[in-house]
Design a protein around this motif. Structure first.
Motif, PDB file in Angstrom:
ATOM      1  N   GLY A 187       0.762  -1.299   0.113  1.00 56.22           N
ATOM      2  CA  GLY A 187      -0.163   0.166   0.091  1.00 56.22           C
ATOM      3  C   GLY A 187       0.945   1.252  -0.026  1.00 56.22           C
ATOM      4  O   GLY A 187       0.481   2.210   0.769  1.00 56.22           O
ATOM      5  N   THR A 188       1.995   1.248  -0.846  1.00 53.79           N
ATOM      6  CA  THR A 188       2.743   2.426  -0.697  1.00 53.79           C
ATOM      7  C   THR A 188       3.189   2.889  -2.111  1.00 53.79           C
ATOM      8  O   THR A 188       2.800   2.343  -3.201  1.00 53.79           O
ATOM      9  CB  THR A 188       4.280   1.882  -0.234  1.00 53.79           C
ATOM     10  N   THR A 189       4.046   3.847  -2.231  1.00 56.09           N
ATOM     11  CA  THR A 189       4.513   4.419  -3.527  1.00 56.09           C
ATOM     12  C   THR A 189       5.449   3.909  -4.182  1.00 56.09           C
ATOM     13  O   THR A 189       6.433   3.561  -3.652  1.00 56.09           O
ATOM     14  CB  THR A 189       4.769   6.065  -3.301  1.00 56.09           C
ATOM     15  N   LEU A 190       5.223   3.855  -5.575  1.00 63.25           N
ATOM     16  CA  LEU A 190       6.595   3.416  -6.392  1.00 63.25           C
ATOM     17  C   LEU A 190       7.245   4.491  -6.937  1.00 63.25           C
ATOM     18  O   LEU A 190       6.566   5.391  -7.677  1.00 63.25           O
ATOM     19  CB  LEU A 190       5.934   2.525  -7.393  1.00 63.25           C
ATOM     20  N   VAL A 191       8.538   4.531  -6.539  1.00 61.66           N
ATOM     21  CA  VAL A 191       9.472   5.630  -7.324  1.00 61.66           C
ATOM     22  C   VAL A 191      10.472   4.998  -8.303  1.00 61.66           C
ATOM     23  O   VAL A 191      11.142   4.152  -8.089  1.00 61.66           O
ATOM     24  CB  VAL A 191      10.485   6.131  -6.051  1.00 61.66           C
ATOM     25  N   ALA A 192      10.004   5.361  -9.524  1.00 60.14           N
ATOM     26  CA  ALA A 192      10.615   5.005 -10.732  1.00 60.14           C
ATOM     27  C   ALA A 192      11.813   5.800 -11.093  1.00 60.14           C
ATOM     28  O   ALA A 192      11.304   7.065 -11.540  1.00 60.14           O
ATOM     29  CB  ALA A 192       9.571   4.780 -11.763  1.00 60.14           C
ATOM     30  N   VAL A 193      12.952   5.376 -11.188  1.00 60.74           N
ATOM     31  CA  VAL A 193      14.113   5.967 -11.384  1.00 60.74           C
ATOM     32  C   VAL A 193      14.537   5.633 -12.450  1.00 60.74           C
ATOM     33  O   VAL A 193      15.000   4.561 -12.851  1.00 60.74           O
ATOM     34  CB  VAL A 193      15.077   6.050 -10.225  1.00 60.74           C
ATOM     35  N   CYS A 194      15.120   6.527 -13.514  1.00 61.21           N
ATOM     36  CA  CYS A 194      15.809   6.289 -14.871  1.00 61.21           C
ATOM     37  C   CYS A 194      16.926   7.378 -15.000  1.00 61.21           C
ATOM     38  O   CYS A 194      16.725   8.634 -14.887  1.00 61.21           O
ATOM     39  CB  CYS A 194      14.822   6.528 -15.971  1.00 61.21           C
ATOM     40  N   ALA A 195      18.260   7.018 -14.693  1.00 62.37           N
ATOM     41  CA  ALA A 195      19.397   7.832 -14.502  1.00 62.37           C
ATOM     42  C   ALA A 195      19.959   7.860 -16.060  1.00 62.37           C
ATOM     43  O   ALA A 195      19.988   7.100 -16.740  1.00 62.37           O
ATOM     44  CB  ALA A 195      20.264   7.445 -13.735  1.00 62.37           C
ATOM     45  N   TRP A 196      20.301   9.123 -16.474  1.00 60.27           N
ATOM     46  CA  TRP A 196      20.907   9.416 -17.734  1.00 60.27           C
ATOM     47  C   TRP A 196      22.365  10.103 -17.228  1.00 60.27           C
ATOM     48  O   TRP A 196      22.480  10.880 -16.351  1.00 60.27           O
ATOM     49  CB  TRP A 196      20.379   9.958 -18.652  1.00 60.27           C
ATOM     50  N   GLN A 197      23.168   9.820 -18.152  1.00 53.82           N
ATOM     51  CA  GLN A 197      24.607  10.620 -18.211  1.00 53.82           C
ATOM     52  C   GLN A 197      25.125  11.322 -19.600  1.00 53.82           C
ATOM     53  O   GLN A 197      24.698  10.684 -20.454  1.00 53.82           O
ATOM     54  CB  GLN A 197      25.734   9.798 -17.835  1.00 53.82           C
ATOM     55  N   PRO A 198      25.291  12.361 -19.542  1.00 50.23           N
ATOM     56  CA  PRO A 198      25.772  13.215 -20.827  1.00 50.23           C
ATOM     57  C   PRO A 198      27.126  12.762 -21.371  1.00 50.23           C
ATOM     58  O   PRO A 198      27.783  11.992 -20.912  1.00 50.23           O
ATOM     59  CB  PRO A 198      26.389  14.472 -20.250  1.00 50.23           C
ATOM     60  N   VAL A 199      26.915  12.543 -22.690  1.00 48.13           N
ATOM     61  CA  VAL A 199      28.138  11.581 -23.558  1.00 48.13           C
ATOM     62  C   VAL A 199      29.239  12.630 -23.562  1.00 48.13           C
ATOM     63  O   VAL A 199      30.191  11.997 -24.002  1.00 48.13           O
ATOM     64  CB  VAL A 199      27.370  11.234 -24.889  1.00 48.13           C
ATOM     65  N   THR A 200      29.215  13.798 -23.338  1.00 48.53           N
ATOM     66  CA  THR A 200      30.582  14.637 -23.535  1.00 48.53           C
ATOM     67  C   THR A 200      31.708  14.157 -22.910  1.00 48.53           C
ATOM     68  O   THR A 200      32.623  14.100 -23.336  1.00 48.53           O
ATOM     69  CB  THR A 200      30.139  16.119 -22.972  1.00 48.53           C
ATOM     70  N   ALA A 201      31.197  13.319 -21.786  1.00 45.68           N
ATOM     71  CA  ALA A 201      32.545  12.899 -20.970  1.00 45.68           C
ATOM     72  C   ALA A 201      33.215  11.700 -21.781  1.00 45.68           C
ATOM     73  O   ALA A 201      34.415  11.556 -21.522  1.00 45.68           O
ATOM     74  CB  ALA A 201      32.400  12.287 -19.637  1.00 45.68           C
ATOM     75  N   PHE A 202      32.632  11.213 -22.945  1.00 41.27           N
ATOM     76  CA  PHE A 202      33.212  10.392 -23.439  1.00 41.27           C
ATOM     77  C   PHE A 202      33.633  10.669 -24.874  1.00 41.27           C
ATOM     78  O   PHE A 202      34.124   9.911 -25.777  1.00 41.27           O
ATOM     79  CB  PHE A 202      32.195   9.044 -23.479  1.00 41.27           C
ATOM     80  N   ALA A 203      33.604  11.806 -25.189  1.00 39.00           N
ATOM     81  CA  ALA A 203      34.131  12.522 -26.374  1.00 39.00           C
ATOM     82  C   ALA A 203      35.460  12.274 -26.872  1.00 39.00           C
ATOM     83  O   ALA A 203      35.841  11.722 -27.886  1.00 39.00           O
ATOM     84  CB  ALA A 203      33.875  14.013 -26.335  1.00 39.00           C
ATOM     85  N   LEU A 204      36.489  12.426 -25.950  1.00 38.49           N
ATOM     86  CA  LEU A 204      37.780  11.938 -26.289  1.00 38.49           C
ATOM     87  C   LEU A 204      38.068  10.596 -26.673  1.00 38.49           C
ATOM     88  O   LEU A 204      38.692  10.144 -27.627  1.00 38.49           O
ATOM     89  CB  LEU A 204      38.821  12.215 -25.041  1.00 38.49           C
ATOM     90  N   THR A 205      37.242   9.719 -26.108  1.00 45.18           N
ATOM     91  CA  THR A 205      37.444   8.357 -26.602  1.00 45.18           C
ATOM     92  C   THR A 205      36.522   7.921 -27.785  1.00 45.18           C
ATOM     93  O   THR A 205      37.073   6.871 -28.321  1.00 45.18           O
ATOM     94  CB  THR A 205      37.116   7.259 -25.492  1.00 45.18           C
ATOM     95  N   MET A 206      35.589   8.453 -28.113  1.00 46.41           N
ATOM     96  CA  MET A 206      34.834   8.121 -29.306  1.00 46.41           C
ATOM     97  C   MET A 206      35.183   8.882 -30.455  1.00 46.41           C
ATOM     98  O   MET A 206      34.458   8.483 -31.471  1.00 46.41           O
ATOM     99  CB  MET A 206      33.367   8.158 -28.671  1.00 46.41           C
ATOM    100  N   GLY A 207      36.059   9.929 -30.487  1.00 43.99           N
ATOM    101  CA  GLY A 207      36.315  10.613 -31.659  1.00 43.99           C
ATOM    102  C   GLY A 207      35.424  11.783 -31.798  1.00 43.99           C
ATOM    103  O   GLY A 207      34.551  12.094 -30.818  1.00 43.99           O
ATOM    104  N   PRO A 208      35.330  12.544 -33.031  1.00 43.92           N
ATOM    105  CA  PRO A 208      34.409  13.816 -33.279  1.00 43.92           C
ATOM    106  C   PRO A 208      33.060  13.168 -32.930  1.00 43.92           C
ATOM    107  O   PRO A 208      32.431  12.356 -33.310  1.00 43.92           O
ATOM    108  CB  PRO A 208      34.815  14.074 -34.630  1.00 43.92           C
ATOM    109  N   LEU A 209      32.276  14.205 -32.447  1.00 42.57           N
ATOM    110  CA  LEU A 209      30.524  13.967 -32.329  1.00 42.57           C
ATOM    111  C   LEU A 209      29.876  15.225 -32.721  1.00 42.57           C
ATOM    112  O   LEU A 209      30.595  16.198 -32.505  1.00 42.57           O
ATOM    113  CB  LEU A 209      30.529  13.854 -30.682  1.00 42.57           C
ATOM    114  N   PRO A 210      28.964  14.944 -33.223  1.00 40.20           N
ATOM    115  CA  PRO A 210      27.936  16.008 -33.814  1.00 40.20           C
ATOM    116  C   PRO A 210      27.656  17.006 -32.808  1.00 40.20           C
ATOM    117  O   PRO A 210      27.482  16.736 -31.645  1.00 40.20           O
ATOM    118  CB  PRO A 210      26.861  15.315 -34.411  1.00 40.20           C
TER     119      PRO A 210
END
Length: 300
Positions: A187-210
């Protein structure tokens, strides 16, 4: 008409504070589900074929201090639960094998609904149900596994909720159904969490990004869409469950641990999917298991 075996919540005990907390939590879960409680302990007896330990006969096994400790522990646990929940049907089982194998065997039996274990053990059975057991169970159990923390923390004034990690993966979808059912029982609340992270942190390893990938707004919108799609069917099935959706710019494990209090049940999938929605990969689930201050349910 053939007699139907009742369903069970199974719990591993070893005499530690952590497993006692798991025992009481399991009894409450069994009561909520209208199921019985199966209390399991594991005793590892030397292999009779091992030339370094010598022959071990059945009589030797029953005379072993570990075997007697296991029997005593089960008797105490059954008596304790009988005092707390006299209406609850309980059964005990002593298994002569590794703790993870003992609980996996129980998990695979018809009628087992969920398996519960403490995260750390320091009892008379030499820490039988240690943290690694919970991880092994979560990886292989055909039914949901709930791992209780090493120390039972309290959250004064906090109401129990169900905190769910969502990423759209198959395991995450299974976790959604489990989480809604748990929230409805409580009889309680459901807290639905979806986390996302910016891709800018991976730019150096992935090459040029649009340039558009540096815009975080579409990522947040996509995370929200992922949650809404994952929850839609179950919201219709459980219309009485209040839902609090949170899309968070954070590491997924950190987002779940930050959202939950010790009073909450965290629900995660055992595996996730890659890309920006890479929530609940095995490593994330393990991080949640190790960092949680309350119970964590891992659903395959």
């Amino acid at each position: 008409m053939a007699h139907q075996e009742p369903g069970w919540v199974a719990v591993g005990v070893d005499g530690s504070d952590s497993s006692r907390y798991a025992l009481e939590w399991s009894a409450q879960e069994a009561r909520l589900r209208g199921l019985g409680l199966r209390i399991v302990t594991a005793v590892e007896i030397p292999d009779p074929q091992d030339p370094f330990t010598g022959a071990v006969t059945p009589v030797d096994v029953e005379e072993s201090p570990l075997f007697r400790d296991g029997q005593s522990l089960l008797e105490y646990a059954e008596k304790w639960i009988g005092q707390l929940y006299p209406e609850l049907e309980t059964r005990t089982r002593l298994v002569l094998r590794r703790p993870a194998e003992a609980l996996l065997e129980t998990a695979e039996e018809p009628g087992t609904a969920v398996v519960v274990v403490g995260s750390r053990g320091r009892g008379s059975l030499m820490s039988a149900f240690a943290g690694s057991v919970g991880v092994e169970l979560a990886a292989h159990s055909p039914v949901p596994v709930v791992v209780l923390p090493k120390q039972h923390e309290t959250a004064p004034g906090a109401r129990e909720r169900v905190v769910l990690g969502v990423d759209g993966s198959p395991a995450s979808r299974n976790a959604v159904g489990f989480a809604f059912a748990e929230a409805e029982r409580r009889g309680t609340t459901l807290v639905a969490v979806c986390a996302w992270q910016p891709v800018t942190a991976f730019a150096l390893t992935m090459g040029p990004l649009p340039p558009e990938v540096f815009d975080e707004e579409p990522l947040a919108a996509a995370a929200r869409e992922t949650v809404e799609e994952a929850l839609a069917e179950h919201r219709e099935r459980h219309p009485g469950v209040p839902v609090d959706i949170r899309t968070v710019r954070a590491h997924p494990a950190a987002a779940l641990l930050e959202a939950a209090t010790p009073a909450d049940l965290i629900v995660v999938g055992s595996r996730g999917r890659g890309g920006f929605t890479g929530l609940l990969l095995g490593s994330v689930s393990q991080s949640v298991l190790h960092g949680a201050r309350g119970p964590v349910a891992v659903v395959r």
